[in-house]
Design an enzyme around this catalytic site. Structure first.
Site, short mmCIF file in Angstrom:
data_model
loop_
_atom_site.label_atom_id
_atom_site.label_comp_id
_atom_site.label_asym_id
_atom_site.label_seq_id
_atom_site.Cartn_x
_atom_site.Cartn_y
_atom_site.Cartn_z
N GLY A 24 -78.54 43.82 45.64
CA GLY A 24 -77.01 43.34 46.05
C GLY A 24 -76.21 44.03 46.27
CB VAL A 28 -80.12 53.53 46.79
CG1 VAL A 28 -80.67 54.79 46.08
CG2 VAL A 28 -80.10 52.83 45.95
CG ASP A 136 -83.52 44.84 38.07
OD1 ASP A 136 -84.82 42.96 37.43
OD2 ASP A 136 -83.50 44.70 39.19
#
Length: 547
Positions: A24, A28, A136
């Site tokens: 989001g 990468v 995360d």
């Protein structure tokens, strides 16, 4: 992300080779630096890149992340949050993620699972030592090196931006199945939230299933808030540690440093046979008598011993999942626990503990209105005891983390308790100025008010304000944390906590009702002289206010 997604283009000093991930907050890329070495470049999306507040926070976190040095963390190589668009460069870790590995090869067992547990704990310890939080941790953010060691990737980057942007809109940070309950409640993600995610990630690695199942966000969040993860299949030596790391109250979870020491000492291989699933247990008990287990399960050749005679019909099992009366008794490891024995994974009712603590504060306020001086002494002594015990608990955890548990640890903490009490008293002094200011403000307002408020009542309300700030103000967390430990030790079950809530609530109600109709007793102070002194102050204040 125009201009950076195509293979062969560049950003900064890095030549982008291919896109290897997308989320989001950004994309990468696998890239090459000027020396030809491969790196991972995360390029932030335009919507994020235009948020100056988020970028300033990201810059601070990148500076902190540069101090993280661990073989289990993909370290920061470079970053430029002022570029168009901003980007962050990290060490490239080739291989599969934990999520891919489990889905391709099945759950981890034995040494691989233990190395994962210790490696992830070491990574979190290094991250937390730098003053940052991953926010995360999940199977998709864990890579495996060729030697089997885990490496944590994507820490604190997108999440640093999320923490600014998503909080403002009421959304949630992180991946739903691995969130800690305090994040769902809207609190900030602290180091203990990473520990909760560590336990969820380890449970996935051991079972191949998300710890709180799938489905909608609402159903997953409900299971997380209830504190009932699916841990069927986690090796028994790891179960107590995983359950502790998933404690409902963040203060009850071990630190990342504690996890490192504990996972190194656990022998995952001590469980020779994996615990069967619930479905396997039922099928085994209904279909055939269980085989005798030889001393070495690997030498089992499939021979079955003669079935023992069935139990008499007059000894049925109550609500047994293993069959009707008359069938063979299941082995002891499969039998249900007695109804009165609490489940080992029963979550402690920390929501009720908060109400109990609040009731104690209300009772202290009621006591302050009746006898301000005595209430002040009692509250300060209780807070000093709680703070001292909290320091002792933390010191005990630190000792056992560094060198393992020893029989004399508790005695050593008790011997050092006077020194801990001195340090706790100094911590209380840091909170006292704010409490004193609150008390003075309330006293002045009471003296200036043109109501029937008596001077002793104004003094009592000022004392109550001091107590409230001392218990809830900045720096009061150690006392509240230790009080949660006390509730957890004394009232571990929900039914017990509810009974205590009713009893304490009734007593507090009586105390408050009594205090409302009772004139404050200012002893040991001389009530007349104190009232006379404050009467002059009241006259001066009212004169200044033109009254």
């Amino acid at each position: 992300m125009e201009g950076v997604e195509t293979s062969g283009e560049s950003i900064g000093r890095y030549r982008l080779l291919e896109k290897i991930g997308e989320g989001g907050m950004g994309v990468v890329h696998l890239a090459a630096d000027p020396m030809g070495r491969k790196v991972a470049v995360k390029v932030l999306r335009p919507g994020v890149a235009t948020d100056q507040t988020a970028l300033r926070r990201l810059a601070r976190e990148v500076d902190s992340m540069r101090r993280v040095h661990s073989p289990h963390v993909a370290e920061i190589v470079d970053a430029d949050v002022t570029a168009e668009p901003p980007y962050v460069v990290t060490q490239f870790v080739p291989g599969r993620t934990l999520e891919q590995s489990v889905r391709d090869d099945g759950p981890l067992r034995g040494d691989r699972l233990q190395r994962l547990a210790t490696g992830l704990a070491s990574a979190l310890a290094a991250i937390h030592d730098a003053g940052i939080v991953h926010r995360d941790l999940k199977p998709g953010n864990v890579m495996f090196l060729e030697n089997g060691e885990p490496v944590v990737i994507d820490f604190g980057i997108a999440q640093g931006v999320d923490a600014t942007r998503l909080t403002a809109t009421g959304l949630v940070i992180g991946t739903p199945g691995y969130l800690a309950p305090e994040i769902i409640e809207g609190e900030d993600a602290g180091a203990s939230a990473d520990v909760h995610a560590w336990a969820g990630t380890l449970a996935f690695a051991a079972t191949g299933r998300a710890p709180f199942g799938g489905g909608t966000f609402e159903s997953i969040f409900y299971k997380i808030m209830e504190g009932r993860p699916d841990l069927d299949g986690v090796p028994e030596p790891l179960l107590p540690l995983v359950r502790a790391a998933m404690a409902r109250n963040p203060a009850e979870r071990p630190t990342a440093h504690a996890l490192v020491g504990l996972t190194q000492r656990i022998d995952v291989n001590s469980t020779l046979v994996d615990p069967p699933s619930t479905q396997t247990k039922r099928l085994t008990a209904v279909s055939a008598p269980p085989p005798a287990r030889p001393a070495n399960p690997r030498d089992f050749r499939g021979q079955l011993p003669p079935a023992p005679p069935p139990p008499p019909p007059q000894q049925p099992y109550a609500r047994s999942p293993y069959g009707a009366p008359g069938q063979q008794q299941p082995p002891a490891r499969y039998q249900q626990r007695p109804p009165k024995e609490p489940r080992p994974d029963e979550p402690k009712p920390y929501g009720i503990y908060r109400f109990l603590s609040l009731l104690l504060l209300v009772g202290a306020v009621g006591l302050s209105v009746v006898t301000p001086a005595i209430a002040l002494i009692v509250v300060l002594l209780v807070l000093l005891g709680l703070r001292t015990a909290d320091r002792g608990a933390q010191e005990l955890t630190s000792k056992r983390t560094r060198r393992g548990p020893r029989s004399g640890d508790l005695a050593a903490v008790i011997v050092k308790s006077p020194f801990s009490a001195v340090r706790a008293a100094l911590g209380m002094l840091l909170v006292s100025p704010l409490a004193i200011i609150a008390a003075v403000v309330v006293l002045l307002i009471g003296l200036a008010a043109k109501t029937g408020l008596t001077i002793p009542r104004a003094v009592a309300l000022a004392t109550a304000a001091f107590v409230i700030v001392q218990c809830l103000g900045p720096g009061s967390e150690p006392a509240r944390r230790q009080l949660a430990r006390v509730w957890g030790a004394v009232l571990p079950r929900r039914s017990q906590a509810l009974v205590a809530l009713a009893v304490i609530g009734f007593l507090v109600f009586l105390l408050v009702s009594f205090s409302l109709g009772q004139a404050p007793d200012l002893r040991p102070f001389d009530s007349r002289s104190l009232t006379h002194s404050l009467s002059g102050l009241r006259s001066g204040i009212r004169g200044l206010l033109g009254g």
